[in-house]
Design an enzyme around this catalytic site. Sequence first.
Site, mmCIF file in Angstrom:
data_model
loop_
_atom_site.group_PDB
_atom_site.id
_atom_site.type_symbol
_atom_site.label_atom_id
_atom_site.label_comp_id
_atom_site.label_asym_id
_atom_site.label_seq_id
_atom_site.Cartn_x
_atom_site.Cartn_y
_atom_site.Cartn_z
ATOM 1 N N HIS A 85 5.475 6.968 -3.542
ATOM 2 C CA HIS A 85 5.206 6.008 -4.609
ATOM 3 C C HIS A 85 3.759 5.947 -5.111
ATOM 4 O O HIS A 85 3.516 6.141 -6.310
ATOM 5 C CB HIS A 85 5.668 4.607 -4.184
ATOM 6 N N ASP A 107 2.962 -0.784 -2.420
ATOM 7 C CA ASP A 107 2.886 0.329 -1.483
ATOM 8 C C ASP A 107 1.472 0.679 -1.045
ATOM 9 O O ASP A 107 1.294 1.303 0.003
ATOM 10 C CB ASP A 107 3.571 1.563 -2.077
#
Length: 367
Positions: free
Chosen positions: A203, A301
């Site tokens: 990500h 993330d």
Amino acid sequence: MKNTMNAAILGAGNGGLSIGAYLALKGWNISLFDAFESQLSGVIEAGGLSLSGSLVNGFARFAEITTDIGKALSGCSIIMVTTPAFAHRELAERCAPFLSRGQIVVLNPGRTGGAMEFRQKVLEVNPEASFVSAESQTLIYACRKTGPAEAKIYRVKEKVPLAAFPSSETPLVIDALKSVYPQFEAASSILETGLMNMGAIFHPAPAILNIARIESKEAFDHYTDGISPCVGEVLEQVDKERVAIADALEVSTLSCRNWLGMAYGIWIEKEDTIRSALRKNEAYKGIKAPGDPYTRYITEDVPMSLVPLSELGRIAGVQTPAMDNLINLAGLLHRTDYREKGRTAKKLGIEGLTLKELKNYVITGIK
């Protein structure tokens, strides 16, 4: 014969709606909670949720749909947390007064250090709380909310590691969920699930390195167009650091390539790179890149995946320049100190622990 259980789903996003509807269709009594009434309005108006996809199809009705956390948790033996990881700490604080009946809390997923952070925060607020904190390594579904009262499960992962904190409680959690989720497999500890956090690899780097395309509202696929050979090389370096941390901690893990093979049943060749392995995965095809430069791929993330991985690297004596550069670059892009906002060793309650003490702590829960 249906196995009836009272469970709460905390978070009415893609994962929460899909998990909640699936469990309701399996005969469980489900309380659906979200802090924002707007997230629940479509389901309330429809009287439930229409679930479709590769697992089960049907209209699911919930026993309770509420923004009241106490009401959602009342009488529930299983609590499935499906919020973004950056909400775990605040949610733990809200849950703390009500967690006193031996309930099982499962973070879906925990990212890195989630179950540890959740337990740490609950006990700060309510030292008498009696509950089991656990986390899955990844969300078990590739799924999306497709309408105000509709969700679709595109793919179910074949194997998902799960661990409790402390890990001595893991068999209890696996047993409680095995009738509905036989895919959950016991991991050695939350170090294993946290270090196999593939969101940290897939990500942040593609989102950060494609930020101009995202800001210009260009439509492109995240896992194909967004991962060029150069971006793929960054993913390789981040993954090497993650594996090195696991090795230093003597924790079993898989490379990104082999994890894709395990989770999705993909045949991985020796010469495959992360980029080529991702392109083999039908479940990821057509998934668009984020349309917002403040995407969760960065805001979640980076602080909840890359920061705790970097912190574990520091404890383990492993240098993490690729991770650290991404953390710093994300901070520059968003004018945010993501390390300070993230899951630092101090917030996880492991600051100052030696390698040996850390490994004992995740197994026993005792420092």
